[in-house]
Design a protein around this motif. Sequence first.
Motif, mmCIF file in Angstrom:
data_model
loop_
_atom_site.group_PDB
_atom_site.id
_atom_site.type_symbol
_atom_site.label_atom_id
_atom_site.label_comp_id
_atom_site.label_asym_id
_atom_site.label_seq_id
_atom_site.Cartn_x
_atom_site.Cartn_y
_atom_site.Cartn_z
ATOM 1 N N LEU A 334 -6.792 -4.637 -6.510
ATOM 2 C CA LEU A 334 -5.822 -3.865 -6.991
ATOM 3 C C LEU A 334 -4.409 -4.055 -5.896
ATOM 4 N N LEU A 335 -5.111 -4.286 -4.707
ATOM 5 C CA LEU A 335 -4.062 -4.566 -3.429
ATOM 6 C C LEU A 335 -3.228 -5.400 -3.621
ATOM 7 N N ASP A 336 -3.703 -6.494 -4.469
ATOM 8 C CA ASP A 336 -2.828 -7.851 -4.630
ATOM 9 C C ASP A 336 -1.594 -7.570 -5.788
ATOM 10 N N TYR A 337 -1.480 -6.220 -6.361
ATOM 11 C CA TYR A 337 -0.435 -5.974 -7.116
ATOM 12 C C TYR A 337 0.381 -4.863 -6.517
ATOM 13 N N ASP A 352 4.467 -0.960 -15.097
ATOM 14 C CA ASP A 352 3.866 -2.174 -14.964
ATOM 15 C C ASP A 352 3.043 -2.539 -13.379
ATOM 16 N N LEU A 353 2.322 -3.738 -13.297
ATOM 17 C CA LEU A 353 1.988 -4.109 -12.302
ATOM 18 C C LEU A 353 2.269 -5.651 -12.151
ATOM 19 N N ILE A 354 2.798 -5.672 -11.150
ATOM 20 C CA ILE A 354 3.076 -7.347 -10.689
ATOM 21 C C ILE A 354 2.243 -7.560 -9.528
ATOM 22 N N HIS A 355 2.380 -8.933 -9.096
ATOM 23 C CA HIS A 355 1.730 -9.533 -8.003
ATOM 24 C C HIS A 355 2.544 -9.262 -7.020
ATOM 25 N N GLY A 356 2.091 -8.697 -5.679
ATOM 26 C CA GLY A 356 3.099 -8.095 -4.786
ATOM 27 C C GLY A 356 2.489 -7.904 -3.428
ATOM 28 N N SER A 357 3.285 -7.161 -2.547
ATOM 29 C CA SER A 357 2.600 -6.967 -1.123
ATOM 30 C C SER A 357 2.101 -5.727 -0.933
ATOM 31 N N GLU A 358 1.308 -5.134 -1.754
ATOM 32 C CA GLU A 358 0.699 -3.712 -1.426
ATOM 33 C C GLU A 358 -0.250 -3.765 -0.458
ATOM 34 N N ARG A 359 -0.957 -4.790 -0.187
ATOM 35 C CA ARG A 359 -2.053 -5.006 0.801
ATOM 36 C C ARG A 359 -1.200 -5.145 2.132
ATOM 37 N N LYS A 360 0.096 -5.568 2.370
ATOM 38 C CA LYS A 360 0.608 -5.695 3.633
ATOM 39 C C LYS A 360 1.266 -4.564 3.938
ATOM 40 N N SER A 361 1.768 -3.924 3.023
ATOM 41 C CA SER A 361 2.491 -2.783 3.336
ATOM 42 C C SER A 361 1.891 -1.695 3.670
ATOM 43 N N THR A 362 0.640 -1.484 3.252
ATOM 44 C CA THR A 362 -0.178 -0.288 3.669
ATOM 45 C C THR A 362 -1.398 -0.607 4.631
#
Length: 395
Positions: A334-337, A352-362
């Motif tokens: 889920l960190l890829d969204y 909605d969930l889209i591919h994004g930078s949740e992993r990098k931001s947290t």
Amino acid sequence: MIPFLGLLGYELRYNPRAYVVDGMSFAVSHRAGEPESAPPVHIVGARQDLGRLAPSGRPRLSPHALVQEYLNRSEHLWGLTTNGLTLRLLRDSTFVRRQAYVEFDLRAILEEDGFADFVLLYRLLHRSRLPQDDAPQACLLERYYQHALEQGGRVREHLCDGVEVCIHTLANGLFRHPANGSLRQQFAEGKLTAEAFYRDLLRLVYRFLFLLVSEERGLMGDDPLYLAHYGVTRLRRLAEQRAAYSDDQDLWHSLCALWLTLADEEMAALLHLPPLNGELFSPLVVDSAVITNRDLLQAFWYLAFYQESPSQPPRRVNYAALDTEELGSVYESLLDYSPVVTVDAAGRPTFDLIHGSERKSTGSYYTPAGTGQRTGRIGPGAGAAGAPARGQNAG
């Protein structure tokens, strides 16, 4: 035990000398055949508990630990240990903090005429199932094991997909409900961001996962009031009943009562529950909102069931066998969204969930057990994925 195992096809050979591996001595009593490559079979007296050291303290390992350590350090994959009353099957294992084995209670099987259990023992432990030569990976037991791993990987993949759909369904079910005007207003005024809302939903879903694992392993007690009216496992039963999909909100209110109960030591005692007052059950923004039984059960269905393909029938997720690694992999996927909330002209928000930078931001990552390759947090808050470790013991 020698005649008994002989009926299962074993030709046991006594080991006059201990095996020596990596400079360590392993006094395994027998092997399952003449070749040195035959699987180890360790037999001890009936007064010796397989999982405990002898009262004298010698040898330095329990019978179980002796065979397990030998399997881990040698080329052998499978082995047996028994004290005549119980019989355990062990495999080379990377688990350090817990034992992994299949155990058969021989006394109970014979005294209680447990024919079905004996059939299982015969089919699983017959000599033909264990390695026969220098290619242990080709034996039937290893094929069973690898098939189970592949099946577990498929369940993990479908569970990741199910969690994603569950979050999406919960979010939009909360947005749609007429009584949640305050929630929608917080978005309109910028008091609640999509990221904060997403983290609340993640924590809510991990409450479900945590309790599903705990309840299926019997770790939440057996109070009938809790099981019938408060536990989350009952939602799986209701998810299979079409009549339960209504516009009422009683299921959501019962869950909110459960969160409060688990976070309070005195209230938890009323249902004979262990208090779970960690961050996972701390108050959420969504706790003050409501959702219909229809949307809640539809979301929960994707946690409780999965389908290999659209043409195949749904199958239950076996949460009793779910490991913390599976829970960690679900969160990591889920960190890829990144969450996105859009508001239409009428002021109605949609999640909605889209591919994004949740992993990098947290800076959030999952570190698998036994590795030090990645660091960071796991789960929606400290300790969120701290489900009990899987007990792999089976009788």
